[in-house]
Structures are given as C-alpha cells and as structure tokens.
Write a protein that holds these residues in place. Structure first.
Motif, short mmCIF file in Angstrom:
data_model
loop_
_atom_site.label_atom_id
_atom_site.label_comp_id
_atom_site.label_asym_id
_atom_site.label_seq_id
_atom_site.Cartn_x
_atom_site.Cartn_y
_atom_site.Cartn_z
N VAL A 183 0.82 -1.21 0.00
CA VAL A 183 0.00 0.00 0.00
C VAL A 183 0.86 1.26 0.00
O VAL A 183 0.51 2.27 -0.63
N GLU A 184 2.00 1.23 0.68
CA GLU A 184 2.86 2.42 0.75
C GLU A 184 3.50 2.74 -0.60
O GLU A 184 4.00 3.85 -0.79
N HIS A 185 3.48 1.79 -1.52
CA HIS A 185 4.10 1.99 -2.83
C HIS A 185 3.06 2.17 -3.94
O HIS A 185 3.43 2.30 -5.11
N THR A 186 1.79 2.16 -3.58
CA THR A 186 0.73 2.29 -4.57
C THR A 186 0.60 3.76 -4.99
O THR A 186 0.57 4.65 -4.13
N LEU A 187 0.50 4.00 -6.29
CA LEU A 187 0.67 5.36 -6.83
C LEU A 187 -0.61 6.00 -7.34
O LEU A 187 -0.55 7.09 -7.92
N ILE A 188 -1.77 5.37 -7.13
CA ILE A 188 -3.00 5.88 -7.74
C ILE A 188 -3.97 6.50 -6.74
O ILE A 188 -5.06 6.93 -7.13
N PHE A 189 -3.61 6.58 -5.46
CA PHE A 189 -4.58 7.01 -4.46
C PHE A 189 -4.98 8.48 -4.59
O PHE A 189 -6.06 8.87 -4.12
N ASP A 190 -4.16 9.29 -5.20
CA ASP A 190 -4.55 10.68 -5.41
C ASP A 190 -5.85 10.80 -6.20
O ASP A 190 -6.60 11.76 -6.03
N ALA A 191 -6.11 9.84 -7.06
CA ALA A 191 -7.28 9.89 -7.94
C ALA A 191 -8.52 9.26 -7.30
O ALA A 191 -9.58 9.23 -7.93
N LEU A 192 -8.40 8.77 -6.07
CA LEU A 192 -9.48 8.03 -5.43
C LEU A 192 -9.96 8.74 -4.17
O LEU A 192 -9.34 9.68 -3.69
N ASP A 193 -11.06 8.24 -3.60
CA ASP A 193 -11.67 8.88 -2.43
C ASP A 193 -11.18 8.28 -1.12
O ASP A 193 -11.08 9.00 -0.12
N LEU A 194 -10.94 6.99 -1.11
CA LEU A 194 -10.47 6.31 0.09
C LEU A 194 -9.31 5.40 -0.28
O LEU A 194 -9.26 4.85 -1.37
N ILE A 195 -8.40 5.22 0.67
CA ILE A 195 -7.31 4.26 0.52
C ILE A 195 -7.82 2.91 0.98
O ILE A 195 -8.20 2.75 2.15
N GLY A 196 -7.86 1.94 0.09
CA GLY A 196 -8.31 0.60 0.46
C GLY A 196 -7.13 -0.33 0.69
O GLY A 196 -6.14 -0.29 -0.04
N ILE A 197 -7.25 -1.16 1.71
CA ILE A 197 -6.18 -2.13 2.02
C ILE A 197 -6.80 -3.49 2.29
O ILE A 197 -7.70 -3.62 3.13
N ASN A 198 -6.33 -4.51 1.58
CA ASN A 198 -6.61 -5.89 1.97
C ASN A 198 -5.63 -6.22 3.09
O ASN A 198 -4.45 -6.49 2.86
N ALA A 199 -6.16 -6.18 4.31
CA ALA A 199 -5.32 -6.02 5.50
C ALA A 199 -5.01 -7.34 6.19
O ALA A 199 -5.32 -7.53 7.37
N PHE A 200 -4.38 -8.25 5.47
CA PHE A 200 -3.99 -9.53 6.07
C PHE A 200 -2.60 -9.39 6.72
O PHE A 200 -1.66 -10.11 6.37
N TYR A 201 -2.52 -8.45 7.63
CA TYR A 201 -1.25 -8.17 8.31
C TYR A 201 -0.92 -9.27 9.31
O TYR A 201 -1.79 -9.71 10.08
N PRO A 202 0.34 -9.71 9.37
CA PRO A 202 0.74 -10.59 10.47
C PRO A 202 0.80 -9.79 11.76
O PRO A 202 1.23 -8.63 11.77
N LEU A 203 0.36 -10.39 12.86
CA LEU A 203 0.37 -9.71 14.15
C LEU A 203 1.47 -10.23 15.06
O LEU A 203 1.72 -9.64 16.13
N ALA A 204 2.11 -11.31 14.68
CA ALA A 204 3.19 -11.89 15.48
C ALA A 204 4.17 -12.58 14.55
O ALA A 204 3.82 -12.96 13.43
N GLU A 205 5.39 -12.73 15.03
CA GLU A 205 6.43 -13.39 14.23
C GLU A 205 6.66 -14.83 14.65
O GLU A 205 7.39 -15.55 13.99
N ARG A 206 6.03 -15.23 15.75
CA ARG A 206 6.28 -16.59 16.25
C ARG A 206 4.97 -17.28 16.55
O ARG A 206 3.96 -16.65 16.86
N GLU A 207 4.96 -18.58 16.44
CA GLU A 207 3.80 -19.36 16.81
C GLU A 207 3.66 -19.39 18.33
O GLU A 207 4.63 -19.25 19.06
N GLY A 208 2.44 -19.54 18.79
CA GLY A 208 2.19 -19.58 20.22
C GLY A 208 2.22 -18.23 20.90
O GLY A 208 2.31 -18.14 22.12
N ALA A 209 2.12 -17.15 20.14
CA ALA A 209 2.13 -15.80 20.71
C ALA A 209 0.91 -15.61 21.61
O ALA A 209 -0.18 -16.09 21.31
N SER A 210 1.10 -14.87 22.69
CA SER A 210 0.00 -14.58 23.61
C SER A 210 -0.92 -13.52 23.01
O SER A 210 -0.55 -12.82 22.05
#
Length: 360
Positions: A183-210
C-alpha cells in the motif's frame, strides 16, 4: 463527514457455480446471508463478482465466470437490491480470478504493446461493472484488487485514465484494494476517495504468541495505517480483514485454507486474532472501517471452504465481530444522547458480554 458513520462491513462471497443452483447472489439464500449480516451488526456488505484471467501473462479479462455474464449481472443487481432493502450499503469489488493459480498481483503482459492490450481489456471489464454499480446504486466501487505489478510501478500512469473513465460512468465513492505489504508503494490514491487495504497483516512473528503479543502487533498495524492515511490526506478503508480458524492464524494470515494440510482447528485463536487487529482501529479517526472476509451467498452451504477456513459464522470470532460492530467508533463522530440505550455494546472487542449500561 458523510454522516454514514464507521463502515461495519461483511464480504458476502458469490456462489455462482451452476452446480449450486439457487444459492448465488440475489437468491433467497443470499437474502438469508444479508439477514445474518444485519443481525451481526453490519451496516455494509461487499459483493465480489469475478472476471477470468487465464494466466499471469495478462492477455485479457473474460467477463464470463461460472455463469454467463448477463446472468451474473442480474444476480449482482438483485443482491444489491437485497442489501438496500435491509438498510445495508454496498461496496462492489470486481475481482480477478487467475485460472493458472498465479497471484493477480504478479500479472505481467511483457512489453509495452502487451501492457496496452491488458489495460484496454481491464478498462472494458471495470467499466462494465461500474455501470452495474451505477444501475444498482452501490455506494462504493473498488477499481481493482491487488494489482501490484501495475499500480506500484511507473506503469501506474496508464491506470489513471481508467479511473477517470470510471468517474464518467459511476457517481459513487471510489477506492482501490491494495495488498497490505504494498500500500505504501501504490501510486493511484490521489485519484481516489479512500485508501483501500486488503489487511492480512501478520500480528506476530512466532507461533504460540500470547493475546498481549497479538494486541501489540495490532497496535503497530494501526499506527502504520494511520501513517498511510495522513501521508495521503485520505481515510483508510480495510477492504478485507480475516483470519482462518486454526492455530496461530495471525502469523501468516494470507495463507489460503485450501492449500493447508494437517490443520488443527482453533476457534479461539481466530477470535483472538480478530480482537487484536480490530481493537486499535476503533479509536482511529483515520480508519473509515473494515470488511470481514468472509461469509457466503448461501450461509448454509458449508462446501465453499474447509472447517478451518476464513468464515467467522457460528464461531467465537462472530462474537468478537458482534461486539465490535455494536461498539462506538471514532469514525462514527459525536454520539447522540441516549442512542446506546438497550443496544448490545461491548466497547472492548472479545469480552463476549452484554454491556447494557453505557456508563459501566
């Protein structure tokens, strides 16, 4: 500013395969899916009609997908009408299905001539669905989904005339569904109304995280999204968020359930991942809301994905979403006196409780 409040959205995926008659968009089954979304507290639904691309060479987009285009068009219009009849607003997201299994983000038509052909084909595809969005009165349209090889490169300039053409056809709000890691490298947002993100962000780097580790990860994600919103001066809409129903889904949330083997089904891990990513966004003024990935056009058809799939329906994750949808968000604007009386409102997602007194 629109007066709509935060976008509490659920994606309702199509079941257009002709082997499943009576279960796709616009059917009685689809109406039940809309009813369940309303009961969950959703105010929006996202509908995802597909076009077919044969492989990553990007030779063109075929409007026929599972059923003839005119049939799909009628069904999508019927589904939009079903949503509106229930007070739901609609985001229409024309999607690309790549038959070879390659990721749409890596489509590469090759030379300049190939890219020109691809751009013209995609333009026809998008304008066709933009006209459907206008006809049905959909409130928002996504102009693309995860088109990294196009919109994060100098070739993004060829996408801007397509957006301009869409503006000439469709009067509603426009967004684009960027992948979370580009998303930080997407170049077309100036022409749009909202920034959309398919937000499948990892929340942890290890298994078994609390859960606390996941929540720290969620706060980091929200801070990064806020930075993106402020850089562009536009609100962010999380056009997809989701976690599979398995152990440690927040470590690699983008992994597709159909490709998994030896999966340990774990509803609590899915629910905790949702709670950790949603909670920080409720107080974020730059986040317009999110769409959960996903329910299906027939809520009773369990053949669409495995038990460990993304759907939160009937699971602990659904309780988290109900809590979140009925809480007050920063995006809602100032509250009105007495509006929360009698509502199911859990101000902290994941409490799985009923807070009838807003002062408690």
């Amino acid at each position: 500013m629109s007066g709509w409040g935060g976008v509490r959205g659920v994606t309702i995926g199509p079941i257009e395969n002709q082997r499943h008659p009576g279960r796709g968009y616009g059917t009685a089954a689809s109406g039940r899916a809309m009813d369940e979304a309303v009961a969950m507290g959703a105010t929006w639904v996202s509908l995802t009609p597909f076009g077919r691309v044969w492989d990553g060479k990007g030779t063109g987009v075929d409007l026929v997908f599972e059923a003839p285009f005119e049939e799909n068009r009628r069904n999508v219009l019927a589904a939009i009408a079903q949503a509106h009849a229930r007070g739901l607003k609609v985001l229409l997201v024309p999607h690309l299905w790549v038959e070879s299994g390659e990721w749409r983000a890596l489509i590469d038509p090759g030379d300049d001539a190939g890219w020109a052909r691809w751009a013209e084909s995609y333009r026809r595809f998008l304008l066709t669905w933009a006209a459907v969005a206008r006809e049905g009165g959909a409130e928002m349209l996504s102009v693309g989904v995860e088109l990294r090889s196009w919109v994060t490169t100098p070739r993004a300039a060829s996408f801007l005339p397509i957006i301009e053409a869409v503006r000439g056809v469709y009067p509603g709000l426009l967004t684009y569904s960027a992948n979370w890691d580009d998303v930080e490298h997407t170049l077309i947002f100036d022409a749009l109304d909202l920034i959309g993100i398919n937000a499948f962000y990892p929340l942890a780097e290890r298994e078994g995280a609390s859960f606390e580790e996941l929540l720290r990860g969620g706060r980091k994600v929200a801070a990064g999204v806020d930075d993106v919103a402020r850089a562009w001066g536009k609100p962010v809409l999380l056009t997809e968020i989701g976690y599979t129903t398995r152990r440690d889904p927040a470590v690699r949330p983008w992994e597709w359930p159909d490709r998994m083997k030896g999966v340990v089904v774990d509803q609590r891990s899915q629910a905790e991942a949702y709670a950790a990513v949603i909670a920080p966004f409720l107080d974020a003024r730059t986040c317009a809301g999110f769409f959960v990935w996903r329910l299906y056009a027939d809520p009773d058809d369990v053949s669409q994905e495995a038990e460990w799939g993304f759907s939160p329906r009937g699971k602990l994750a659904e309780l988290v979403l109900r809590d979140a949808f009925t809480a007050r968000w920063a995006a809602d604007g100032p509250s009105l006196l007495g509006e929360a009386l009698g509502r199911h409102r859990a101000r902290t997602p994941g409490l799985f409780g009923w807070e009838l007194d807003p002062d408690e």
